[in-house]
Design a protein around this motif. Structure first.
Motif, PDB file in Angstrom:
ATOM      1  N   MET A   1       0.851  -1.187   0.000  1.00 43.66           N
ATOM      2  CA  MET A   1       0.000   0.000   0.000  1.00 43.66           C
ATOM      3  C   MET A   1       0.887   1.237   0.000  1.00 43.66           C
ATOM      4  SD  MET A   1      -3.178   0.944   2.524  1.00 43.66           S
ATOM      5  CE  MET A   1      -4.235  -0.283   1.772  1.00 43.66           C
ATOM      6  N   GLU A   2       0.697   2.085  -0.990  1.00 44.39           N
ATOM      7  CA  GLU A   2       1.530   3.267  -1.157  1.00 44.39           C
ATOM      8  C   GLU A   2       0.791   4.517  -0.656  1.00 44.39           C
ATOM      9  OE1 GLU A   2       3.906   5.411  -4.831  1.00 44.39           O
ATOM     10  OE2 GLU A   2       1.863   4.721  -5.168  1.00 44.39           O
ATOM     11  N   VAL A   3       1.511   5.352   0.081  1.00 44.95           N
ATOM     12  CA  VAL A   3       0.955   6.625   0.541  1.00 44.95           C
ATOM     13  C   VAL A   3       1.836   7.755   0.018  1.00 44.95           C
ATOM     14  CG1 VAL A   3       0.407   8.079   2.525  1.00 44.95           C
ATOM     15  CG2 VAL A   3      -0.056   5.625   2.621  1.00 44.95           C
ATOM     16  N   LEU A   4       1.230   8.663  -0.736  1.00 46.45           N
ATOM     17  CA  LEU A   4       1.899   9.887  -1.147  1.00 46.45           C
ATOM     18  C   LEU A   4       1.408  11.017  -0.251  1.00 46.45           C
ATOM     19  CD1 LEU A   4       1.582   9.664  -5.036  1.00 46.45           C
ATOM     20  CD2 LEU A   4       3.502   8.924  -3.608  1.00 46.45           C
ATOM     21  N   ALA A   5       2.318  11.905   0.138  1.00 47.23           N
ATOM     22  CA  ALA A   5       1.948  12.987   1.054  1.00 47.23           C
ATOM     23  C   ALA A   5       2.615  14.278   0.625  1.00 47.23           C
ATOM     24  CB  ALA A   5       2.372  12.632   2.475  1.00 47.23           C
ATOM     25  N   ARG A   6       1.847  15.370   0.775  1.00 42.82           N
ATOM     26  CA  ARG A   6       2.433  16.689   0.510  1.00 42.82           C
ATOM     27  C   ARG A   6       1.628  17.752   1.253  1.00 42.82           C
ATOM     28  NH1 ARG A   6       3.631  19.449  -5.395  1.00 42.82           N
ATOM     29  NH2 ARG A   6       4.016  21.531  -4.601  1.00 42.82           N
TER      30      ARG A   6
ATOM     31  N   ASP B   1     -11.992  -0.758  -3.781  1.00 40.29           N
ATOM     32  CA  ASP B   1     -11.449  -2.040  -3.317  1.00 40.29           C
ATOM     33  C   ASP B   1     -10.860  -1.949  -1.921  1.00 40.29           C
ATOM     34  OD1 ASP B   1     -12.093  -3.311  -5.730  1.00 40.29           O
ATOM     35  OD2 ASP B   1     -10.201  -2.697  -6.649  1.00 40.29           O
ATOM     36  N   PHE B   2     -11.097  -0.840  -1.253  1.00 37.11           N
ATOM     37  CA  PHE B   2     -10.469  -0.597   0.039  1.00 37.11           C
ATOM     38  C   PHE B   2     -11.447  -0.842   1.186  1.00 37.11           C
ATOM     39  CE2 PHE B   2      -8.083   1.823  -2.990  1.00 37.11           C
ATOM     40  CZ  PHE B   2      -6.776   1.721  -2.580  1.00 37.11           C
ATOM     41  N   TYR B   3     -10.971  -1.538   2.191  1.00 35.91           N
ATOM     42  CA  TYR B   3     -11.729  -1.677   3.434  1.00 35.91           C
ATOM     43  C   TYR B   3     -11.161  -0.677   4.422  1.00 35.91           C
ATOM     44  CZ  TYR B   3     -13.734  -5.886   1.478  1.00 35.91           C
ATOM     45  OH  TYR B   3     -14.414  -6.766   0.668  1.00 35.91           O
ATOM     46  N   ILE B   4     -12.017   0.186   4.928  1.00 39.53           N
ATOM     47  CA  ILE B   4     -11.582   1.305   5.757  1.00 39.53           C
ATOM     48  C   ILE B   4     -12.380   1.325   7.056  1.00 39.53           C
ATOM     49  CG2 ILE B   4     -11.627   3.827   5.881  1.00 39.53           C
ATOM     50  CD1 ILE B   4     -10.917   3.821   2.911  1.00 39.53           C
TER      51      ILE B   4
ATOM     52  N   GLU C   1      -8.678   4.596   8.776  1.00 39.52           N
ATOM     53  CA  GLU C   1      -7.714   3.529   9.002  1.00 39.52           C
ATOM     54  C   GLU C   1      -7.801   2.489   7.895  1.00 39.52           C
ATOM     55  OE1 GLU C   1      -6.544   0.479  12.629  1.00 39.52           O
ATOM     56  OE2 GLU C   1      -7.717   2.289  13.058  1.00 39.52           O
ATOM     57  N   THR C   2      -6.643   2.208   7.300  1.00 39.96           N
ATOM     58  CA  THR C   2      -6.536   1.121   6.318  1.00 39.96           C
ATOM     59  C   THR C   2      -5.872  -0.070   7.009  1.00 39.96           C
ATOM     60  OG1 THR C   2      -4.337   1.769   5.542  1.00 39.96           O
ATOM     61  CG2 THR C   2      -6.238   2.848   4.490  1.00 39.96           C
ATOM     62  N   SER C   3      -5.577  -1.102   6.260  1.00 43.16           N
ATOM     63  CA  SER C   3      -4.949  -2.279   6.859  1.00 43.16           C
ATOM     64  C   SER C   3      -3.572  -1.965   7.444  1.00 43.16           C
ATOM     65  CB  SER C   3      -4.824  -3.397   5.817  1.00 43.16           C
ATOM     66  OG  SER C   3      -4.052  -2.944   4.714  1.00 43.16           O
ATOM     67  N   LYS C   4      -2.904  -0.944   6.901  1.00 44.47           N
ATOM     68  CA  LYS C   4      -1.540  -0.654   7.344  1.00 44.47           C
ATOM     69  C   LYS C   4      -1.356   0.699   8.012  1.00 44.47           C
ATOM     70  CE  LYS C   4       0.818  -3.559   3.955  1.00 44.47           C
ATOM     71  NZ  LYS C   4       1.858  -3.619   2.913  1.00 44.47           N
ATOM     72  N   PHE C   5      -2.247   1.638   7.744  1.00 44.92           N
ATOM     73  CA  PHE C   5      -2.015   3.016   8.182  1.00 44.92           C
ATOM     74  C   PHE C   5      -3.242   3.620   8.849  1.00 44.92           C
ATOM     75  CE2 PHE C   5       0.406   2.440   4.157  1.00 44.92           C
ATOM     76  CZ  PHE C   5       1.668   2.392   4.711  1.00 44.92           C
ATOM     77  N   LEU C   6      -2.991   4.662   9.655  1.00 41.39           N
ATOM     78  CA  LEU C   6      -4.066   5.445  10.246  1.00 41.39           C
ATOM     79  C   LEU C   6      -3.820   6.916   9.913  1.00 41.39           C
ATOM     80  CD1 LEU C   6      -5.720   5.034  13.679  1.00 41.39           C
ATOM     81  CD2 LEU C   6      -4.893   7.285  13.014  1.00 41.39           C
ATOM     82  N   PHE C   7      -4.842   7.574   9.397  1.00 41.51           N
ATOM     83  CA  PHE C   7      -4.777   9.001   9.075  1.00 41.51           C
ATOM     84  C   PHE C   7      -5.587   9.736  10.148  1.00 41.51           C
ATOM     85  CE2 PHE C   7      -4.162   6.513   5.307  1.00 41.51           C
ATOM     86  CZ  PHE C   7      -3.101   7.131   4.661  1.00 41.51           C
ATOM     87  N   SER C   8      -4.899  10.606  10.898  1.00 38.88           N
ATOM     88  CA  SER C   8      -5.516  11.155  12.111  1.00 38.88           C
ATOM     89  C   SER C   8      -6.071  12.565  11.950  1.00 38.88           C
ATOM     90  CB  SER C   8      -4.511  11.132  13.265  1.00 38.88           C
ATOM     91  OG  SER C   8      -3.377  11.940  12.977  1.00 38.88           O
TER      92      SER C   8
ATOM     93  N   PHE D   1      -8.905   6.809  22.227  1.00 36.15           N
ATOM     94  CA  PHE D   1      -7.739   6.477  21.402  1.00 36.15           C
ATOM     95  C   PHE D   1      -6.713   5.672  22.189  1.00 36.15           C
ATOM     96  CE2 PHE D   1      -3.610   7.297  19.485  1.00 36.15           C
ATOM     97  CZ  PHE D   1      -3.861   7.130  18.135  1.00 36.15           C
ATOM     98  N   LEU D   2      -6.577   5.967  23.465  1.00 38.14           N
ATOM     99  CA  LEU D   2      -5.609   5.255  24.303  1.00 38.14           C
ATOM    100  C   LEU D   2      -5.921   3.763  24.431  1.00 38.14           C
ATOM    101  CD1 LEU D   2      -5.109   7.897  27.143  1.00 38.14           C
ATOM    102  CD2 LEU D   2      -3.405   7.177  25.452  1.00 38.14           C
ATOM    103  N   LYS D   3      -7.142   3.375  24.093  1.00 35.74           N
ATOM    104  CA  LYS D   3      -7.550   1.963  24.205  1.00 35.74           C
ATOM    105  C   LYS D   3      -7.249   1.159  22.947  1.00 35.74           C
ATOM    106  CE  LYS D   3     -11.228   2.974  27.501  1.00 35.74           C
ATOM    107  NZ  LYS D   3     -12.690   3.038  27.731  1.00 35.74           N
ATOM    108  N   ILE D   4      -6.779   1.805  21.883  1.00 33.99           N
ATOM    109  CA  ILE D   4      -6.433   1.041  20.674  1.00 33.99           C
ATOM    110  C   ILE D   4      -5.284   0.097  21.033  1.00 33.99           C
ATOM    111  CG2 ILE D   4      -5.524   1.166  18.325  1.00 33.99           C
ATOM    112  CD1 ILE D   4      -6.928   3.867  18.026  1.00 33.99           C
ATOM    113  N   PRO D   5      -5.456  -1.221  20.822  1.00 32.09           N
ATOM    114  CA  PRO D   5      -4.496  -2.180  21.365  1.00 32.09           C
ATOM    115  C   PRO D   5      -3.328  -2.532  20.440  1.00 32.09           C
ATOM    116  CG  PRO D   5      -6.401  -3.348  20.529  1.00 32.09           C
ATOM    117  CD  PRO D   5      -6.666  -1.877  20.304  1.00 32.09           C
ATOM    118  N   TYR D   6      -3.231  -1.904  19.276  1.00 27.08           N
ATOM    119  CA  TYR D   6      -2.184  -2.282  18.316  1.00 27.08           C
ATOM    120  C   TYR D   6      -1.479  -1.040  17.810  1.00 27.08           C
ATOM    121  CZ  TYR D   6      -6.272  -1.191  15.440  1.00 27.08           C
ATOM    122  OH  TYR D   6      -7.380  -0.583  14.896  1.00 27.08           O
ATOM    123  N   ASP D   7      -0.429  -1.255  17.037  1.00 26.90           N
ATOM    124  CA  ASP D   7       0.352  -0.136  16.517  1.00 26.90           C
ATOM    125  C   ASP D   7       0.263  -0.086  14.994  1.00 26.90           C
ATOM    126  OD1 ASP D   7       1.932   2.092  16.743  1.00 26.90           O
ATOM    127  OD2 ASP D   7       3.831   0.997  16.907  1.00 26.90           O
TER     128      ASP D   7
END
Length: 193
Positions: free
Chosen positions: A1-6, A105-108, A124-131, A160-166
């Protein structure tokens, strides 16, 4: 999964493109960069409704003929500017609640974290979280704007503090961080709010 940012505009608001298909927060002047870097995009997702995150929504929506997703509690920002900057007005297509969505095709996963705005979300995607402007690297979103709410922000931080994964986390301004790194400094903010 590719993320472009600017970052764009006076407030250096981050716009993200996920796998050249999903556009997150197309801010002031982001349209040209988006046009150069997407291929058949499927959606625009706004993490919240502040003008610097939604400014190019209308251009991107109309050029690519794609829908805009925003939390139902922030939809009013797209048609009624609260700060006097007068971004192009546009009607959202889908009003989000907290929960799982399939977009193209994305599960979010959408989580609702009010405080900075009534409809602030993380995407949140399978790999990333956009806050968005909920959490930055080492800080949190302001709660002294119209429609901001410090008490809601406290509840959101505790949630948010209860999210159990990184996961790697991309904020609305500044540099990327991680969920676990954010969870280390967030309790401090509970004392200041």
């Amino acid at each position: 999964m590719e993320v472009l940012a600017r970052p764009f505009g006076e407030f250096q608001t981050n716009c993200y493109i996920v796998d050249k298909k999903i556009i997150i927060d197309p801010g002031i002047g982001a349209f040209e960069w988006i046009r150069e870097n997407v291929k058949d995009p499927v959606a625009i997702i706004n993490t919240h409704g502040h003008f610097d995150h939604i400014w190019d929504d209308k251009k991107v929506k109309e050029y690519f003929n794609i829908p805009i997703y925003i939390h139902k509690n922030d939809a009013f920002f797209l048609e009624n500017d609260q700060f006097g900057f007068n971004p192009p007005k546009v009607k959202p297509d889908f009003l989000l609640n907290e929960g799982n969505y399939k977009i193209g095709d994305f599960y979010i996963l959408i989580r609702h974290f009010p405080g900075h705005t009534p409809g602030s979300i993380t995407v949140e995607t399978s790999k990333f979280l956009f806050s968005g402007d909920f959490i930055f690297d080492g800080s949190i979103g302001r709660v002294d704007f119209p429609y901001s709410n410090p008490e809601d922000m406290k509840k959101s931080i505790k949630k948010f503090l209860k999210i159990p994964y990184d996961k790697k986390m991309y904020p609305g301004h500044g540099f990327a961080t991680t969920i676990k790194k954010a969870q280390k400094f967030l309790p401090m903010w509970l004392e200041y709010l």
